[in-house]
Scaffold this motif. Structure first.
Motif, PDB file in Angstrom:
ATOM      1  N   THR A   1      45.658  39.077  37.261  1.00 46.11           N
ATOM      2  CA  THR A   1      44.682  39.359  36.216  1.00 46.11           C
ATOM      3  C   THR A   1      43.285  39.145  36.783  1.00 46.11           C
ATOM      4  N   ALA A   2      42.324  39.855  36.227  1.00 46.06           N
ATOM      5  CA  ALA A   2      40.919  39.711  36.622  1.00 46.06           C
ATOM      6  C   ALA A   2      40.063  40.157  35.444  1.00 46.06           C
ATOM      7  N   THR A   3      38.812  39.762  35.474  1.00 44.94           N
ATOM      8  CA  THR A   3      37.866  40.158  34.436  1.00 44.94           C
ATOM      9  C   THR A   3      37.113  41.382  34.910  1.00 44.94           C
ATOM     10  N   SER A   4      37.024  42.407  34.068  1.00 48.61           N
ATOM     11  CA  SER A   4      36.331  43.643  34.418  1.00 48.61           C
ATOM     12  C   SER A   4      34.822  43.445  34.396  1.00 48.61           C
ATOM     13  N   ASN A   5      34.153  44.066  35.376  1.00 55.34           N
ATOM     14  CA  ASN A   5      32.692  44.050  35.375  1.00 55.34           C
ATOM     15  C   ASN A   5      32.144  45.403  34.957  1.00 55.34           C
ATOM     16  N   GLY A   6      32.971  46.198  34.353  1.00 61.11           N
ATOM     17  CA  GLY A   6      32.566  47.548  33.952  1.00 61.11           C
ATOM     18  C   GLY A   6      33.751  48.456  34.169  1.00 61.11           C
ATOM     19  N   ILE A   7      33.574  49.490  34.952  1.00 69.05           N
ATOM     20  CA  ILE A   7      34.673  50.404  35.256  1.00 69.05           C
ATOM     21  C   ILE A   7      35.470  49.790  36.399  1.00 69.05           C
TER      22      ILE A   7
ATOM     23  N   PHE B   1      48.681  49.621  37.634  1.00 64.48           N
ATOM     24  CA  PHE B   1      47.331  49.082  37.608  1.00 64.48           C
ATOM     25  C   PHE B   1      46.850  48.929  36.179  1.00 64.48           C
ATOM     26  N   GLY B   2      45.917  47.974  36.032  1.00 65.40           N
ATOM     27  CA  GLY B   2      45.242  47.789  34.763  1.00 65.40           C
ATOM     28  C   GLY B   2      43.843  48.359  34.890  1.00 65.40           C
ATOM     29  N   ALA B   3      43.359  49.045  33.888  1.00 63.04           N
ATOM     30  CA  ALA B   3      42.045  49.683  33.951  1.00 63.04           C
ATOM     31  C   ALA B   3      41.226  49.310  32.730  1.00 63.04           C
ATOM     32  N   SER B   4      39.906  49.271  32.929  1.00 57.97           N
ATOM     33  CA  SER B   4      39.010  48.962  31.828  1.00 57.97           C
ATOM     34  C   SER B   4      37.658  49.599  32.081  1.00 57.97           C
TER      35      SER B   4
ATOM     36  N   ILE C   1      39.921  41.884  30.151  1.00 52.90           N
ATOM     37  CA  ILE C   1      40.882  41.342  31.117  1.00 52.90           C
ATOM     38  C   ILE C   1      41.761  42.484  31.631  1.00 52.90           C
ATOM     39  N   LEU C   2      41.794  42.629  32.959  1.00 53.08           N
ATOM     40  CA  LEU C   2      42.673  43.590  33.614  1.00 53.08           C
ATOM     41  C   LEU C   2      43.956  42.862  33.990  1.00 53.08           C
ATOM     42  N   SER C   3      45.074  43.527  33.878  1.00 55.91           N
ATOM     43  CA  SER C   3      46.341  42.909  34.241  1.00 55.91           C
ATOM     44  C   SER C   3      47.219  43.924  34.949  1.00 55.91           C
ATOM     45  N   SER C   4      47.896  43.479  35.995  1.00 54.22           N
ATOM     46  CA  SER C   4      48.810  44.331  36.738  1.00 54.22           C
ATOM     47  C   SER C   4      49.983  43.477  37.184  1.00 54.22           C
ATOM     48  N   GLN C   5      51.185  44.001  37.015  1.00 52.83           N
ATOM     49  CA  GLN C   5      52.396  43.235  37.319  1.00 52.83           C
ATOM     50  C   GLN C   5      53.377  44.137  38.042  1.00 52.83           C
TER      51      GLN C   5
END
Length: 159
Positions: free
Chosen positions: A99-105, A119-122, A128-132
């Motif tokens: 997981t990570a916090t998005s800073n934009g795109i 992948f997680g996209a935002s 919060i982006l999440s990928s498993q």
């Protein structure tokens, strides 16, 4: 096609002992697979046979080496770096959750053996982006941000 109790005295079978063998023939008769279950040590093996040529016996999942058996979630954030390749050498499949916090795109991706798995996209700052992904034993994985930059990376592994 059928089930057979086989006394094993042939070196090509993984263990000496008694096996229950499932033999499944294709409709055309030129291809079949065999699954063997050891009645003494609770192991299972499988092989394919095509045009009279047999593949090697491969051990298939048993309760002892199945995903989640004897495993626990571990926080491995401190030992994981974006863009670095890691190898699962645990003897079992593992699950990686990043997981990570998005800073934009942003897109947070987990690559398994070089191929993007999920992948997680935002598009919004602070999401919060999440990928498993499930990583088979012996496979490699890499966590990366494929678009933009994420912050506050967290990595958990079921291992």
């Amino acid at each position: 096609t059928g089930f057979y109790l086989v006394p094993n005295t042939v070196a090509a079978i993984p263990y000496i002992g008694y096996w229950i063998v499932e033999h499944v023939l294709s409709d055309s008769g030129d291809f079949y697979h065999q699954t063997m279950f050891d009645v003494n040590v609770n192991k299972a093996f499988m092989r394919m046979v095509s045009a009279g040529i047999a593949s090697p016996w491969v051990e298939v999942a048993t309760s002892a080496n199945s995903l989640g058996q004897g495993q626990a979630w571990q926080n491995v954030t401190g030992s994981r770096v974006l863009g670095t390749t890691y190898t699962n050498s645990t003897g079992k499949p593992i699950v990686v959750n990043a997981t990570a916090t998005s800073n934009g795109i942003s897109q947070l991706a987990v690559y398994v053996d070089g191929a993007v798995n999920v992948f997680g996209a935002s598009g919004a700052v602070g999401n919060i982006l999440s990928s498993q992904a499930i990583i088979p034993n012996g496979a490699t994985y890499l966590i990366d941000v494929s678009v933009g930059v994420g912050a506050n990376l967290s990595v958990m592994e079921l291992r």
